[in-house]
Scaffold this active site. Structure first.
Site, PDB file in Angstrom:
ATOM      1  N   LYS A 211       0.829  -1.206   0.000  1.00 53.68           N
ATOM      2  CA  LYS A 211       0.000   0.000   0.000  1.00 53.68           C
ATOM      3  C   LYS A 211       0.869   1.265   0.000  1.00 53.68           C
ATOM      4  O   LYS A 211       0.581   2.205  -0.723  1.00 53.68           O
ATOM      5  CB  LYS A 211      -0.883  -0.045   1.253  1.00 53.68           C
ATOM      6  CG  LYS A 211      -2.015   0.912   1.301  1.00 53.68           C
ATOM      7  CD  LYS A 211      -3.011   0.499   2.373  1.00 53.68           C
ATOM      8  CE  LYS A 211      -2.429   0.470   3.772  1.00 53.68           C
ATOM      9  NZ  LYS A 211      -2.287   1.798   4.377  1.00 53.68           N
TER      10      LYS A 211
ATOM     11  N   ARG B 288     -10.903   2.750   8.678  1.00 52.09           N
ATOM     12  CA  ARG B 288     -10.425   1.431   9.073  1.00 52.09           C
ATOM     13  C   ARG B 288     -11.532   0.619   9.733  1.00 52.09           C
ATOM     14  O   ARG B 288     -11.360  -0.567   9.965  1.00 52.09           O
ATOM     15  CB  ARG B 288      -9.304   1.614  10.075  1.00 52.09           C
ATOM     16  CG  ARG B 288      -7.891   1.311   9.512  1.00 52.09           C
ATOM     17  CD  ARG B 288      -7.022   1.211  10.669  1.00 52.09           C
ATOM     18  NE  ARG B 288      -5.659   0.902  10.724  1.00 52.09           N
ATOM     19  CZ  ARG B 288      -4.608   1.557  10.328  1.00 52.09           C
ATOM     20  NH1 ARG B 288      -4.720   2.595   9.579  1.00 52.09           N
ATOM     21  NH2 ARG B 288      -3.406   1.166  10.638  1.00 52.09           N
TER      22      ARG B 288
ATOM     23  N   ARG C 218      11.371  -7.460   5.689  1.00 50.23           N
ATOM     24  CA  ARG C 218      11.365  -5.995   5.542  1.00 50.23           C
ATOM     25  C   ARG C 218      12.394  -5.339   6.467  1.00 50.23           C
ATOM     26  O   ARG C 218      12.530  -5.713   7.626  1.00 50.23           O
ATOM     27  CB  ARG C 218       9.964  -5.487   5.858  1.00 50.23           C
ATOM     28  CG  ARG C 218       9.781  -4.025   5.646  1.00 50.23           C
ATOM     29  CD  ARG C 218       8.356  -3.674   5.412  1.00 50.23           C
ATOM     30  NE  ARG C 218       7.526  -3.832   6.590  1.00 50.23           N
ATOM     31  CZ  ARG C 218       6.251  -3.488   6.618  1.00 50.23           C
ATOM     32  NH1 ARG C 218       5.671  -3.009   5.548  1.00 50.23           N
ATOM     33  NH2 ARG C 218       5.541  -3.643   7.716  1.00 50.23           N
TER      34      ARG C 218
ATOM     35  N   ARG D  45      11.378  -3.850  12.037  1.00 51.18           N
ATOM     36  CA  ARG D  45      10.356  -3.416  12.988  1.00 51.18           C
ATOM     37  C   ARG D  45      10.036  -4.542  13.957  1.00 51.18           C
ATOM     38  O   ARG D  45       9.950  -5.690  13.560  1.00 51.18           O
ATOM     39  CB  ARG D  45       9.077  -3.012  12.235  1.00 51.18           C
ATOM     40  CG  ARG D  45       8.902  -1.517  12.140  1.00 51.18           C
ATOM     41  CD  ARG D  45       7.771  -1.141  11.227  1.00 51.18           C
ATOM     42  NE  ARG D  45       6.493  -1.712  11.623  1.00 51.18           N
ATOM     43  CZ  ARG D  45       5.330  -1.335  11.099  1.00 51.18           C
ATOM     44  NH1 ARG D  45       5.296  -0.399  10.183  1.00 51.18           N
ATOM     45  NH2 ARG D  45       4.203  -1.899  11.478  1.00 51.18           N
TER      46      ARG D  45
ATOM     47  N   ARG E  49      -1.971  -9.299  13.384  1.00 54.50           N
ATOM     48  CA  ARG E  49      -2.326  -8.061  12.680  1.00 54.50           C
ATOM     49  C   ARG E  49      -3.251  -8.324  11.500  1.00 54.50           C
ATOM     50  O   ARG E  49      -4.195  -7.574  11.242  1.00 54.50           O
ATOM     51  CB  ARG E  49      -1.060  -7.350  12.181  1.00 54.50           C
ATOM     52  CG  ARG E  49      -0.431  -6.462  13.225  1.00 54.50           C
ATOM     53  CD  ARG E  49       0.632  -5.576  12.629  1.00 54.50           C
ATOM     54  NE  ARG E  49       1.835  -6.335  12.296  1.00 54.50           N
ATOM     55  CZ  ARG E  49       2.739  -5.948  11.404  1.00 54.50           C
ATOM     56  NH1 ARG E  49       2.562  -4.841  10.728  1.00 54.50           N
ATOM     57  NH2 ARG E  49       3.813  -6.674  11.185  1.00 54.50           N
TER      58      ARG E  49
HETATM   59  P1  AMP Z   1      -0.518   3.118  10.304  1.00 53.69           P
HETATM   60  O1  AMP Z   1       0.754   3.837  10.037  1.00 53.69           O
HETATM   61  O2  AMP Z   1      -1.597   3.421   9.301  1.00 53.69           O
HETATM   62  O3  AMP Z   1      -0.319   1.642  10.487  1.00 53.69           O
HETATM   63  O4  AMP Z   1      -1.075   3.671  11.704  1.00 53.69           O
HETATM   64  C1  AMP Z   1      -0.340   3.543  12.900  1.00 53.69           C
HETATM   65  C2  AMP Z   1      -1.287   3.474  14.070  1.00 53.69           C
HETATM   66  O5  AMP Z   1      -2.094   4.656  14.149  1.00 53.69           O
HETATM   67  C3  AMP Z   1      -2.300   2.343  13.992  1.00 53.69           C
HETATM   68  O6  AMP Z   1      -1.780   1.123  14.463  1.00 53.69           O
HETATM   69  C4  AMP Z   1      -3.435   2.873  14.870  1.00 53.69           C
HETATM   70  O7  AMP Z   1      -3.142   2.715  16.236  1.00 53.69           O
HETATM   71  C5  AMP Z   1      -3.411   4.356  14.540  1.00 53.69           C
HETATM   72  N1  AMP Z   1      -4.330   4.624  13.413  1.00 53.69           N
HETATM   73  C6  AMP Z   1      -4.002   4.956  12.140  1.00 53.69           C
HETATM   74  N2  AMP Z   1      -5.084   5.120  11.373  1.00 53.69           N
HETATM   75  C7  AMP Z   1      -6.148   4.884  12.188  1.00 53.69           C
HETATM   76  C8  AMP Z   1      -7.557   4.863  11.997  1.00 53.69           C
HETATM   77  N3  AMP Z   1      -8.110   5.117  10.797  1.00 53.69           N
HETATM   78  N4  AMP Z   1      -8.335   4.570  13.065  1.00 53.69           N
HETATM   79  C9  AMP Z   1      -7.813   4.325  14.269  1.00 53.69           C
HETATM   80  N5  AMP Z   1      -6.505   4.299  14.520  1.00 53.69           N
HETATM   81  C10 AMP Z   1      -5.655   4.572  13.498  1.00 53.69           C
END
Ligand code: AMP
Length: 214
Positions: free
Chosen positions: A13, A88, A127, A160, A171
């Site tokens: 993505k 999400r 990764r 990571r 996940r």
């Molecule tokens: P990401 O980089 O998109 O994986 O986001 C990192 C973290 O931010 C996620 O694991 C969530 O804890 C929080 N997060 C990001 N986008 C959302 C969302 N749309 N709704 C709720 N939490 C989010």
């Protein structure tokens, strides 16, 4: 052009988002990035978000929804936007729909990056990320020239903490549970194009461009 890109961890993505943003110059709305920026600036929102993110939890819908709303209000979205990491949950999808209904901010297309679990497992566990500039490598698919060292800035590469098989399974299960209803929601509206993400980056990109030309 208003887009939403969806895909579980490691589906590519991020790579496709970069290419789309490069080519179409639209606004990037990445809730993960916005939370990280807020955390870095130690804002009230950032501190609140951190308390969830650190526990591996999603930030509550109402907090996330109003953050996206104010981000949209203060940003230039005249060329359109790319939603990345949001919505999400089904409640976020409904809230966003309510926010944009009847305006020129309605989502035109949803790209779903589809990939089998075993391929994902190979991608994720290999990764490596640069500590300094965030560039992303893969030990077999996209190795750096010198092992453990970033080609771009010379920074150290690291894995990571959650890029392990066990953590991946959790996940992916979590992602599917929450996100499948979101995908179904947009599929019902006829907006989803499924992209075969199990191909070379070039071929995935070619399919993405075709999907966006339609
Ligand atoms: P990401 O980089 O998109 O994986 O986001 C990192 C973290 O931010 C996620 O694991 C969530 O804890 C929080 N997060 C990001 N986008 C959302 C969302 N749309 N709704 C709720 N939490 C989010």
């Amino acid at each position: 052009m208003n887009l939403l890109i969806m895909g579980g961890p490691g589906a590519g993505k991020g790579t496709m988002s970069e290419k789309i943003l490069d080519k179409f110059n639209i606004l990037h709305i990445s809730t993960g990035d916005i939370f990280r920026a807020e955390i870095a600036q130690q804002t009230k929102l950032g501190l609140l978000a951190k308390s969830y993110i650190d526990k591996g939890l999603l930030v509550p819908d109402d907090v996330t929804n109003s953050m996206v709303k104010s981000f949209l209000e203060k940003s230039d979205h005249s060329k359109g936007y790319l939603l990345d990491g949001y919505p999400r949950t089904i409640d976020q999808a409904r809230a966003f729909n309510e926010l944009v209904a009847g305006s020129d901010l309605e989502i035109d297309k949803v790209l779903f990056m589809d990939i089998p679990f075993d391929v994902l497992a190979q991608r994720i566990t290999g990764r490596r990320i640069c500590k300094k500039c965030g560039a992303i490598y893969h030990i077999t698919n996209k190795p750096s020239q010198k092992e453990g060292v970033c080609d771009v800035c010379g920074g150290d590469l690291y894995q990571r903490k959650d890029d392990t098989l066990e953590s991946l399974r959790v996940r992916v299960d979590e992602y599917s549970k929450l996100t499948q209803p979101v995908l179904d929601y947009y599929a019902d509206k006829g907006l989803v194009t499924t992209i075969n993400a199990n191909q070379s980056i070039e071929d995935v990109w070619s399919d993405v461009q075709k999907a966006l030309e339609d």
